[in-house]
Design an enzyme around this catalytic site. Structure first.
Site, PDB file in Angstrom:
ATOM      1  N   HIS A   5       0.823  -1.214   0.000  1.00 55.15           N
ATOM      2  CA  HIS A   5       0.000   0.000   0.000  1.00 55.15           C
ATOM      3  C   HIS A   5       0.860   1.269   0.000  1.00 55.15           C
ATOM      4  CE1 HIS A   5       0.285  -0.060   4.535  1.00 55.15           C
ATOM      5  NE2 HIS A   5       0.317   1.240   4.334  1.00 55.15           N
ATOM      6  N   ASP A  16      -0.789  -7.381   1.297  1.00 57.97           N
ATOM      7  CA  ASP A  16      -0.113  -6.091   1.477  1.00 57.97           C
ATOM      8  C   ASP A  16       1.386  -6.325   1.654  1.00 57.97           C
ATOM      9  OD1 ASP A  16       0.327  -3.435   1.732  1.00 57.97           O
ATOM     10  OD2 ASP A  16      -0.585  -3.227   3.720  1.00 57.97           O
ATOM     11  N   SER A  40       4.147   2.029   8.370  1.00 60.82           N
ATOM     12  CA  SER A  40       3.776   1.030   7.370  1.00 60.82           C
ATOM     13  C   SER A  40       4.999   0.446   6.687  1.00 60.82           C
ATOM     14  CB  SER A  40       2.921   1.669   6.279  1.00 60.82           C
ATOM     15  OG  SER A  40       1.623   1.831   6.731  1.00 60.82           O
ATOM     16  N   GLY A  41       4.924  -0.852   6.397  1.00 64.82           N
ATOM     17  CA  GLY A  41       6.007  -1.489   5.647  1.00 64.82           C
ATOM     18  C   GLY A  41       7.152  -1.961   6.522  1.00 64.82           C
TER      19      GLY A  41
END
Length: 397
Positions: free
Chosen positions: A205, A250, A347-348
């Site tokens: 994402h 994701d 995120s990530g």
């Protein structure tokens, strides 16, 4: 007149043009930047669609894997459709390199013999190779050495310093040398983790808005977001997006243009074993430069770390939590009382488990709010995507 006096103006014009326009080659002309990587060729020779985030389908199963039982090698026997443990008899360095190559490693592997344990439940068989793929030799012969192959494709998961504090406290890059910042036009967008000299693991994402690869860069080796050198990116791969389940799959892999040089502050984290089971309450760690408060706050300039634990699926999908949105390919982690969680900007980044070595078991993916009591962080479960990771890396070897 000073010949350099128009230099700043030229570079200012160039910055503005680069920001809003893309230059096509023959014939030379500009197109609006939003037409880059939109699926339509706007330049005559199509260069506006060449350096884009690529979809890599989730599918082809890999026929080798490593077990958490001492990192022993298992190979799929296509004739029977069952997995066998590799017997150490006649196992060679060439076979070790092929096994690691099938998982997308091009480093020098190490291997050793380990005794067959009392709870060995797979057949044990000799291994040969055929056109760069491992094959199971006929199952009839005994394993004379009585040993299995313990294989390590890459030295990973070791840091100079173990984390001590619990809660969202400042972290040192000496504890987490695999953490990177993934940046678009010099803005930190996501975290990521180093898997090997070429590859960074992160969330898909992160790339939904900006599909043009050349403006993405990776920064490694520092716990500050400031100006340490940024590394150019060669490719970005995501799994094909499923609009029915937008939160699933994701996961993304970023390939660097040049291999990283490993050091005390830049080194890889291990991928998990295919059979790594994390029961509820297993302690895990998460790190990131994310927002420090839910509504607003600001990006933290320094890397923060927090200790969390696995939260069981049923609890996570309860009525007062995610109501069934958390699938089998996701992991929940946090502290049910709340207060410690990942947030936007993390995120990530990796969700990490320490057994003998640090493994990346989750990728920071989504959640409702940050640090709320019954809605912990939700992470992409890395074991569900090992075949995809291996296949993507192998495809570019």
């Amino acid at each position: 007149m000073d010949p350099d006096s128009d230099q700043p103006l030229n570079s200012f014009v160039k910055v503005i043009l680069d920001k809003y326009y893309f230059l096509c080659g023959q014939p030379l002309h500009f197109i609006p930047r939003k037409q880059v990587c939109d699926g339509q060729q706007d330049c005559a020779s199509g260069e506006d669609e060449q350096l884009c985030v690529k979809n890599f389908p989730d599918g082809s199963p890999v026929t080798v894997r490593l077990s958490r039982d001492r990192s022993t090698l298992q190979v799929l026997d296509p004739a029977t459709g069952s997995w066998v443990s590799a017997c150490f008899d006649n196992f060679t360095e060439a076979l070790a390199e092929i096994a690691c190559g099938q998982m997308g490693y091009d480093s020098k592997p190490s291997f050793k013999a380990v005794g067959i344990g009392p709870d060995q439940d797979l057949d044990v068989a000799g291994i040969t190779e055929n056109s760069q793929e491992l094959q199971v030799r006929n199952l009839s012969g005994p394993c004379l050495s009585g040993s299995l192959v313990s294989l390590h494709c890459l030295a990973c998961g070791e840091s100079l310093k173990s984390p001590r504090v619990v809660g969202g406290e400042a972290a040192s890059v000496d504890s987490w040398p695999w953490q990177v910042s993934i940046q678009y036009n010099k803005q930190h967008i996501c975290g990521g983790s180093i898997l090997d000299p070429h590859w960074i693991l992160t969330a898909a994402h992160c790339f939904r808005k900006h599909l043009d690869v050349p403006n993405w860069k990776v920064r490694a080796g520092s716990d500050k977001l400031g100006n340490f050198p940024s590394l150019p990116v060669a490719d970005i791969f995501v799994i094909e997006f499923n609009t029915t389940y937008p939160k699933e799959k994701d996961i993304a892999l970023v390939k660097l243009q040049f291999p990283l040089t490993f050091s005390g502050t830049v080194r890889p984290i291990c991928l998990p074993f295919f059979d790594e089971e994390l029961p509820p309450a297993t302690p895990l760690w998460v790190i990131g430069w994310g927002f420090t408060e839910q509504d607003g706050g600001k990006m933290s300039d320094t890397l923060l770390q927090a200790s969390v634990q696995v939260i069981d699926h049923a609890r996570c999908n309860a009525e007062d939590a995610y109501q069934g949105e958390v699938t089998e390919k996701m992991l929940c982690a946090g502290i049910l009382e709340g207060g410690v969680d990942t947030c936007q900007g993390d995120s990530g980044g990796p969700l990490m488990y320490h057994s003998d070595l640090w493994q990346v078991v989750g990728i920071v993916s989504w959640g409702h709010g940050c640090g709320g009591p019954s809605t912990p962080g939700v992470y992409t479960k890395v074991t569900s995507y090992l075949d995809w990771i291996y296949s993507v890396r192998k495809s570019t070897l």
